[in-house]
Enzyme design. Sequence first.
Site, short mmCIF file in Angstrom:
data_model
loop_
_atom_site.label_atom_id
_atom_site.label_comp_id
_atom_site.label_asym_id
_atom_site.label_seq_id
_atom_site.Cartn_x
_atom_site.Cartn_y
_atom_site.Cartn_z
N LYS A 191 20.01 -8.46 -161.78
CA LYS A 191 19.50 -7.44 -161.18
C LYS A 191 17.81 -7.51 -161.05
O LYS A 191 17.39 -8.20 -161.70
CB LYS A 191 19.79 -6.22 -162.22
CG LYS A 191 18.98 -6.01 -163.42
CD LYS A 191 18.74 -4.66 -163.96
CE LYS A 191 17.80 -3.89 -163.16
NZ LYS A 191 16.59 -4.22 -163.16
N THR A 235 10.86 -7.80 -164.16
CA THR A 235 11.99 -7.00 -164.53
C THR A 235 13.18 -7.28 -164.02
O THR A 235 13.65 -6.85 -162.76
CB THR A 235 11.76 -5.40 -163.85
OG1 THR A 235 10.55 -5.05 -164.21
CG2 THR A 235 13.00 -4.50 -164.18
N GLU A 250 11.92 -3.36 -154.19
CA GLU A 250 11.87 -1.75 -153.83
C GLU A 250 11.06 -1.50 -152.38
O GLU A 250 9.92 -2.09 -152.11
CB GLU A 250 10.92 -1.21 -154.79
CG GLU A 250 11.94 -0.79 -155.89
CD GLU A 250 11.18 -0.26 -157.31
OE1 GLU A 250 11.92 0.44 -158.15
OE2 GLU A 250 9.84 -0.57 -157.27
N ASN A 281 7.77 4.35 -156.02
CA ASN A 281 6.86 4.13 -157.14
C ASN A 281 6.10 5.16 -157.64
O ASN A 281 5.49 5.27 -158.82
CB ASN A 281 6.08 2.84 -157.25
CG ASN A 281 7.31 1.69 -157.65
OD1 ASN A 281 8.03 1.95 -158.65
ND2 ASN A 281 7.47 0.85 -156.59
N THR A 337 8.63 11.50 -162.41
CA THR A 337 8.43 12.92 -162.16
C THR A 337 9.39 13.51 -161.32
O THR A 337 9.90 12.83 -160.31
CB THR A 337 7.06 13.13 -161.46
OG1 THR A 337 6.83 12.65 -160.26
CG2 THR A 337 5.86 12.86 -162.68
#
Lengths: 400, 400
Positions: free
Chosen positions: A182, A193, A273, A395, A400
């Site tokens: 991943k 990550t 991303e 990002n 939020t």
Amino acid sequence: MTHPWHPIPGGISAPRGFLAAGVTAGLKASGKPDLSLLLAPEGAVCAGTFTTSVVRAACVDLCSERLAACGGHARAVLTNSGQANACTGDRGLIDSLRATQAVADRLGVAPEEVLICSTGVIGVPIPMGTLLAGLDPLVAALSPESGAAAATAILTTDLVAKQIALEADLGGRTVRIGGMAKGSGMIHPNMATMLGYLSCDAGVPAEVWQAMVRRAVDRSFNAITVDGDTSTNDTFLAFAAGELLGHEHFEALEAGLTAVSQHLAKAIARDGEGATCLIEVQAQGAADDAGARAIARTVCGSSLVKCAVHGRDPNWGRIVAAAGRAGVPFAADLVALWLGEHQLMAAGQPLAFDRAAASTYLQSDTVIIRLVLGDGPGTGVAWGCDLSAQYVRINADYTT
Amino acid sequence: MTHPWHPIPGGISAPRGFLAAGVTAGLKASGKPDLSLLLAPEGAVCAGTFTTSVVRAACVDLCSERLAACGGHARAVLTNSGQANACTGDRGLIDSLRATQAVADRLGVAPEEVLICSTGVIGVPIPMGTLLAGLDPLVAALSPESGAAAATAILTTDLVAKQIALEADLGGRTVRIGGMAKGSGMIHPNMATMLGYLSCDAGVPAEVWQAMVRRAVDRSFNAITVDGDTSTNDTFLAFAAGELLGHEHFEALEAGLTAVSQHLAKAIARDGEGATCLIEVQAQGAADDAGARAIARTVCGSSLVKCAVHGRDPNWGRIVAAAGRAGVPFAADLVALWLGEHQLMAAGQPLAFDRAAASTYLQSDTVIIRLVLGDGPGTGVAWGCDLSAQYVRINADYTT
């Protein structure tokens, strides 16, 4: 590189004796699969590489300590997705211990043989009741056919699952290697990550296996970058279990190990991303391989180069400027540069080139940037992706 | 830091004896001012710091060689904006020599005392006829009142001119320091360059001045990051000329030098492409200053942190994760973190905090992130800006 390996269907559980499972325990608000298990055959050796960050999740400490204590033997790894269990204080280790103990009880193995990887939001503890309630269905789902389910359950914001399996005939014996990974954000060399897992159904002595895995990781997961952000949880675990392989086949085995690792690493970069393409930077002619790799990584990680590729802009100045700041000496007046088949520079100076054709080339699914830095023997490759406004949107709005 | 300096009007030519000029020679397609000149009084010493890139423009080599050859003495610096004169082969040096010779002839100084900085598109030679035709009007425009014109003529795609002047009473004598700069090498790729200039009307021995400037640059221009892309032409030049200052005032002088440099550095970060705010990262409690600075800079340069600030997202996990990968050891379980006055972490773990209020704080014009890493004496600061979709749009579409 020519090697005897060819792709076969499946992933992490394609090698004989390996079982995998992936289920939805309810750890993620999205309701997507979030709990994954890999079970290796008895006697498996496991090599691990971990994030170099000072801020490591408790599960990373637990994995590296257990592997060190048992001489590189392990049977299973649990992965929970949704909470990274980093920056959670003493509770982080306690939860990791509880989870692996619970898995060990259900599998009938020693708790020291069970590893755990966590991925997700930093600073949030694992909802342990939810995780523990998911373990019975998870263990019940273990099967050789569940590699894809396991690969899906380790994802966070990835768009696609990443798995592969290769097979080769090594001296009359069929050997298989499988893998899953991943990625997505916070991807940078030195284990980003990212979580990666590999399985192999040939037995290899632990020290040999560890050295092979280290070299393969250097040529794959340590050669990718998405945004330069190494994470708190990066882990790669490679299991080997089966009849011992003759050492005359070690070189071929390592080629397969490297191929699987590179496939997964490139899949992570391509699924960065907001990415719309894979960027491969080839550096050649450097004084040594380490220098070439450093230059390739710096070019691949440059925000300006990534933006230029995204904008289909054959902006050679950004590429050579990024190479120049990599901290590796080279003769700027020897540099030559290609975008695919389009040569943009020779002897450190720009050439006239077909800008429209080069811009069209940058619409490729895979963009290859080749830099020749001199006449040295050093070569290196790095993989990354373009930088899009979508990356920023993802990002800027993540929690939020 | 308390110091005796206060702001006065003007910029680079505010210190007595310094003359400046800025004119439009026609080097830029935009028709904006593009040729700038600074003339220091006789006897001036000059300290320079230059890009660490392997790929350096010819003008950078010329400046560093001339300063080394003459023991740090120089009288004038010409800046042409529009073409970076990098990656232009032998012609780059020939053009730099011709330009400085022509300036020297007009000023009646030795060519070795004239420096040159170029900024603009990489790989494009300077249109020398246009530059040379602009020199007579440029020299004619030299005056103590033209600091703002000089500061405007060094710009490329910067949104605002950046200048400052400070004055202090040092032992009954009024000393002035002026400065100007242009936008950050790291954000203006093909227009890649950070240029900074400083003037001071107190005499200081060359070696002392060089050491002061090196320290001030470390605490200012070397502490900013926009996107990590060092350029081929980055240059900072600091001139001091006047009656010798008593060494009892050196510390106060250095405080002024640092204040001017920090003002300009922060102005560059705030004017980063697509930026909507200035980010200041304060690292405290590290083992030493170098480690604290490295951590501050890594946090400030993290794409994920920059996106989070842009999205007004108090995502403390990204901040501590970035600190962890800076290559500097610290005890993760001692970390404390503030966003402005909002404390988000203590003892390495998240605190409950008012998320809405912290998000509102992130709408500030200046966002201060304070990390306490332990109980060591090391402190460091870094400045940067948020990362917006606008940055990507600007840099994806720059040359095509």
